[in-house]
Design a protein around this motif. Structure first.
Motif, short mmCIF file in Angstrom:
data_model
loop_
_atom_site.label_atom_id
_atom_site.label_comp_id
_atom_site.label_asym_id
_atom_site.label_seq_id
_atom_site.Cartn_x
_atom_site.Cartn_y
_atom_site.Cartn_z
N ALA A 199 0.83 -1.21 0.00
CA ALA A 199 0.00 0.00 0.00
C ALA A 199 0.86 1.25 0.00
N ILE A 200 1.94 1.25 0.82
CA ILE A 200 2.84 2.40 0.87
C ILE A 200 3.51 2.59 -0.49
N GLN A 201 3.93 1.48 -1.11
CA GLN A 201 4.59 1.56 -2.40
C GLN A 201 3.65 2.15 -3.46
N GLY A 202 2.37 1.77 -3.39
CA GLY A 202 1.39 2.31 -4.34
C GLY A 202 1.19 3.80 -4.16
N ALA A 203 1.13 4.26 -2.90
CA ALA A 203 0.96 5.69 -2.65
C ALA A 203 2.16 6.49 -3.14
N MET B 48 12.41 13.42 -1.28
CA MET B 48 11.70 12.79 -0.17
C MET B 48 11.01 11.51 -0.62
N VAL B 49 10.34 11.59 -1.78
CA VAL B 49 9.64 10.41 -2.29
C VAL B 49 10.64 9.33 -2.67
N SER B 50 11.77 9.73 -3.24
CA SER B 50 12.79 8.76 -3.64
C SER B 50 13.36 8.02 -2.43
N ILE B 51 13.64 8.76 -1.36
CA ILE B 51 14.16 8.13 -0.14
C ILE B 51 13.15 7.16 0.44
N ALA B 52 11.87 7.59 0.50
CA ALA B 52 10.82 6.72 1.04
C ALA B 52 10.68 5.45 0.20
N ALA B 53 10.73 5.62 -1.13
CA ALA B 53 10.59 4.45 -2.01
C ALA B 53 11.76 3.49 -1.83
N SER B 54 12.96 4.04 -1.64
CA SER B 54 14.14 3.20 -1.43
C SER B 54 14.01 2.39 -0.15
N ASN B 55 13.50 3.04 0.91
CA ASN B 55 13.33 2.33 2.18
C ASN B 55 12.27 1.23 2.07
N MET C 72 10.79 -4.54 1.45
CA MET C 72 10.20 -5.58 0.60
C MET C 72 11.20 -6.71 0.36
N ARG C 73 12.48 -6.34 0.16
CA ARG C 73 13.50 -7.38 -0.02
C ARG C 73 13.65 -8.21 1.25
N LEU C 74 13.56 -7.55 2.42
CA LEU C 74 13.64 -8.29 3.68
C LEU C 74 12.48 -9.26 3.80
N THR C 75 11.30 -8.81 3.41
CA THR C 75 10.12 -9.68 3.45
C THR C 75 10.31 -10.89 2.57
N THR C 76 10.83 -10.67 1.36
CA THR C 76 11.09 -11.78 0.44
C THR C 76 12.10 -12.76 1.02
N THR C 77 13.14 -12.21 1.66
CA THR C 77 14.16 -13.06 2.28
C THR C 77 13.57 -13.91 3.39
#
Length: 395
Positions: free
Chosen positions: A83-87, A106-113, A118-123
């Motif tokens: 949901a955050i990624q979509g926003a 600001m948006v770029s930093i948030a998207a990177s985080n 998401m990568r942690l979740t996949t791991t």
């Protein structure tokens, strides 16, 4: 102010339509972040519950539960992150208006985080045990204790035991030190060495310390009312933590406890460690003077284990130095005798009394008296006792 900040992030004047769309996106972000934090709390709660299983189940059951829990956590985390990624994608697309360079950063930093999470979740999904390898079993056990300790007061799990303070010459009891215990629902009765440092670090020591103070004052007052001939002149000593000593309203809290419980201030002794007395010296000094003005006495506990400045000691309104048990155990050596005599002489020069901790033998009793120490506590006289045992001891 919020509207101004939003407007400054766009290249063009901000219109109502954009504001409505952005509010939807922001609401989505806030809701998602709130849920994310909720799931993180759920994660640790689940880990704590899982960790309690080795007490009753075998290691294979624990591993199975750990993997199942990790997968549940990853699935719960993925939804709010999506949901955050979509926003963020909506903001970055320009459909709500063009962002300034600062807004884009600001948006770029948030998207990177978000991408990292998401990568942690996949791991976690690919290797369920990963999350349990990030923190050692000891650290997880400590976190579990910290969580359970926060509710110990409300659940009525804390207990006070009382160790007599005794005249070495007559063996007459002239007071008690209140010592905290935790009746843990699964681990049994825990000594303070197993949880006080956790309480200090988490801040729950403030609530616990206030409970100890109130309970000790209430108990002594009840004894004085029920058995005035036995308890009428006895006192109770309560330990203050370094965190409590930095509370500017500590004196007001203690005064309120004395009024609520009915105990006269002269029967309350407050113990602080040498290290706590020396740290934040000016704040501690002011608080100690406020406490002394209430009529309570002040003890330095475990004296000799810290790094006291003699000038600071002279400035503090103290009544008693308590010799640490480690020095009492060395009384059979020349060095031990020298240290105890030095502390007794220091106390005498300050015009205050001295109490020896950890007295265990008749030989130590005699040696302490010869060195100028006339009061003590320890297993030679009595172990810490619950309230019923105290009554049996004196009555």
């Amino acid at each position: 102010m919020f509207f101004v900040l939003i407007n400054s992030s766009f290249r063009e004047p901000f219109c109502v339509t954009r504001f409505v769309f952005l509010m939807v996106a922001v609401s989505c972000l806030i809701n998602s972040v709130s849920r994310l934090f909720s799931e993180v709390l759920h994660l640790f709660t689940t880990i704590f519950m899982t960790l309690s299983k080795p007490y009753t189940q075998n290691h294979l059951d624990f591993d199975s539960a750990a993997q199942e829990t990790a997968l549940d956590i990853s699935h719960e985390l993925r939804t709010p992150l999506t949901a955050i990624q979509g926003a963020l994608d909506l903001l970055d697309s320009g459909r709500l208006g063009l962002l300034t360079e600062q807004g884009q950063r600001m948006v770029s930093i948030a998207a990177s985080n978000v991408e990292r999470l998401m990568r942690l979740t996949t791991t976690i999904e690919q290797e369920p045990n990963t999350i349990f390898n990030l923190v050692s079993p000891e650290e997880l056990a400590r976190l579990r204790l910290e969580t359970e300790l926060r509710s110990a007061v409300a659940h009525g799990e804390l207990r006070l035991h009382y160790q007599p303070l005794v005249s070495l010459a007559t063996c007459q009891i002239n007071g008690f030190e209140a010592l905290l215990r935790w009746q843990h629902p699964t681990l049994g009765l825990l000594a303070p060495t197993e949880f006080i440092s956790i309480a200090e670090a988490s801040g729950s020591i403030l609530e616990i310390g206030l409970w100890v103070l109130r309970e000790a004052c209430h108990q002594l007052y009840q004894w004085q009312q029920q058995f005035p001939d036995r308890f009428g002149n006895l006192s109770v000593s309560v330990n203050l933590s370094s965190r409590q000593l930095t509370c500017i309203d500590l004196a007001a809290q203690i005064d309120q406890v004395l009024q609520e419980t009915g105990l006269a201030a002269e029967f309350l002794k407050l113990e602080i460690t040498e290290t706590a007395a020396m740290n934040n010296a000016e704040v501690g000094k002011n608080v100690l003077h406020q406490l002394r003005s209430l009529g309570v006495q002040l003890y330095i506990d475990d004296f000799g284990t810290g790094y006291s400045s003699l000038n600071r000691l002279y400035d503090l309104p103290l009544d008693v130095l308590k010799i640490d048990r480690s020095f009492v155990q060395q009384l059979d050596s020349e060095r031990g005798e020298y240290l105890v005599r030095a502390i007794a002489n220091l106390a005498r020069s300050l015009g205050i009394d001295v109490i020896a901790e950890g007295v265990e033998t008749q030989e130590q009793v005699l040696k302490l008296q010869s060195l100028g120490c006339y009061r003590g506590q320890g297993y030679f006289f009595a172990k810490p006792l619950n309230s019923e045992a105290v009554v049996q001891l004196l009555c």
